[in-house]
Design an enzyme around this catalytic site. Structure first.
Site, PDB file in Angstrom:
ATOM      1  N   GLU A  84       0.998  -1.127  -0.214  1.00 47.20           N
ATOM      2  CA  GLU A  84      -0.050  -0.046  -0.074  1.00 47.20           C
ATOM      3  C   GLU A  84       0.833   1.372  -0.091  1.00 47.20           C
ATOM      4  O   GLU A  84       0.454   2.396   0.429  1.00 47.20           O
ATOM      5  CB  GLU A  84      -0.854   0.093   1.016  1.00 47.20           C
ATOM      6  CG  GLU A  84      -2.042  -1.188   1.303  1.00 47.20           C
ATOM      7  CD  GLU A  84      -3.072  -0.971   2.126  1.00 47.20           C
ATOM      8  OE1 GLU A  84      -4.354  -0.688   2.033  1.00 47.20           O
ATOM      9  OE2 GLU A  84      -2.816  -1.293   3.274  1.00 47.20           O
ATOM     10  N   HIS A 103      -0.646   4.391   8.696  1.00 50.65           N
ATOM     11  CA  HIS A 103      -1.539   3.360   8.309  1.00 50.65           C
ATOM     12  C   HIS A 103      -1.790   2.123   9.140  1.00 50.65           C
ATOM     13  O   HIS A 103      -0.646   1.491   9.408  1.00 50.65           O
ATOM     14  CB  HIS A 103      -1.331   2.833   6.780  1.00 50.65           C
ATOM     15  CG  HIS A 103      -2.453   1.781   6.241  1.00 50.65           C
ATOM     16  ND1 HIS A 103      -3.987   2.161   6.495  1.00 50.65           N
ATOM     17  CD2 HIS A 103      -2.236   0.704   5.852  1.00 50.65           C
ATOM     18  CE1 HIS A 103      -4.500   1.350   6.045  1.00 50.65           C
ATOM     19  NE2 HIS A 103      -3.511   0.061   5.828  1.00 50.65           N
ATOM     20  N   HIS A 105      -4.461  -1.084  11.354  1.00 54.61           N
ATOM     21  CA  HIS A 105      -5.666  -1.688  11.179  1.00 54.61           C
ATOM     22  C   HIS A 105      -6.221  -1.963  12.648  1.00 54.61           C
ATOM     23  O   HIS A 105      -6.060  -2.929  13.163  1.00 54.61           O
ATOM     24  CB  HIS A 105      -5.246  -3.082  10.587  1.00 54.61           C
ATOM     25  CG  HIS A 105      -4.854  -3.253   9.312  1.00 54.61           C
ATOM     26  ND1 HIS A 105      -4.734  -4.359   8.494  1.00 54.61           N
ATOM     27  CD2 HIS A 105      -4.619  -2.172   8.233  1.00 54.61           C
ATOM     28  CE1 HIS A 105      -4.227  -4.174   7.174  1.00 54.61           C
ATOM     29  NE2 HIS A 105      -4.298  -2.650   7.157  1.00 54.61           N
ATOM     30  N   HIS A 171     -11.251  -2.063   6.915  1.00 55.99           N
ATOM     31  CA  HIS A 171      -9.868  -2.225   6.770  1.00 55.99           C
ATOM     32  C   HIS A 171      -8.865  -1.482   7.935  1.00 55.99           C
ATOM     33  O   HIS A 171      -8.283  -2.043   8.494  1.00 55.99           O
ATOM     34  CB  HIS A 171      -9.511  -1.498   5.624  1.00 55.99           C
ATOM     35  CG  HIS A 171      -8.326  -1.222   4.989  1.00 55.99           C
ATOM     36  ND1 HIS A 171      -7.854  -0.795   3.762  1.00 55.99           N
ATOM     37  CD2 HIS A 171      -6.982  -1.854   5.642  1.00 55.99           C
ATOM     38  CE1 HIS A 171      -6.473  -0.915   3.436  1.00 55.99           C
ATOM     39  NE2 HIS A 171      -6.039  -1.378   4.774  1.00 55.99           N
TER      40      HIS A 171
END
Length: 246
Positions: A84, A103, A105, A171
């Site tokens: 990503e 980023h 989760h 996500h």
């Protein structure tokens, strides 16, 4: 051998361990990046001894170009860039106010969103920066996809607009700030609000935003407290976790 930026690499590695210690990225998924210049960034990559974010080492932070190639010879010897990476580069290209992207989760953020629970300013002095962030709005990218190409990354950036944090449905989240520390602390605040919201509703309660008059009374305690002191706490916290395990 690493080619410079030792202090910045160490900061990103520490930040990855903070995310894991807080339960926002306690597996092998997630990454943090820091802009170096208009063509390159430092980002957590997967190396030959990959064990997850909680075990990130300085050597896992590699200097690469926005196109995913190594910025200096040897940077990607034995390491691979995140799938990503476009998530990071799209935000950095679109936002002059952003130099760091997180980023992760976080399970509680994913669960809250899937349950239809928005991130709202339900708290006050409990977490002033988090309250103010929530009051400003936390948008949602409604696709539960891997943001692995520029088309999807552009969609995500469009959904994020100029907000500091975005929830990615089914996500996780993207947090963007001028510093790595701020981006991580924002993610922690959103996760805390998501967790409290789930607890309140599970106990049969109702979510209520704090009133405007209370919001107006919340002071800005400054970066020295909100970021620097908070970050020292996070570092002491993960060092304490490490010490308790040894």
């Amino acid at each position: 051998m690493l080619n410079g930026f030792r202090e910045e690499r160490s900061l990103i590695a520490d930040a990855c361990r903070v995310l894991a210690g807080r339960g926002l990225a306690d597996g092998i998924l997630g990454h943090i990046s820091l802009r170096v210049d208009e063509e390159s960034l430092l980002v957590r990559c997967r190396g030959p001894r990959e064990r997850g974010l909680g075990h990130t080492e300085v050597e896992d932070i590699r200097l690469i170009g926005f196109d995913g190639t190594e910025a200096l010879p040897g940077e990607l010897d034995g390491w691979s860039v995140p799938n990503e990476l476009p998530l990071h580069t799209a935000v950095l290209r679109a936002r002059d106010d952003v130099d760091a992207v997180v980023h992760a989760h976080p399970p509680r953020i994913v669960a809250a969103d899937l349950a239809g629970i928005a991130i709202r300013p339900i708290i006050g002095a409990f977490d002033i920066p988090g309250t103010q962030l929530a009051a400003g709005g936390v948008p949602i990218y409604p696709r539960g996809v891997l943001v692995r190409n520029q088309l999807l990354a552009s969609e995500m950036v469009a959904a994020m607009e100029k907000f500091p944090v975005l929830v990615l449905r089914a996500h996780g989240l993207t947090s963007a700030a001028s510093t790595v520390e701020q981006a991580v602390l924002q993610a922690i605040s959103v996760d805390t609000i998501a967790g409290l919201s789930i607890d309140i509703l599970s106990a049969g309660g109702t979510l209520r935003d704090i009133p405007d008059e209370d919001m107006a009374e919340l002071p800005n305690l400054g970066a020295g407290f909100n970021t620097e002191t908070a970050w020292r706490h996070e570092m002491a916290r993960i060092n304490g976790i490490v010490a308790s395990r040894s």
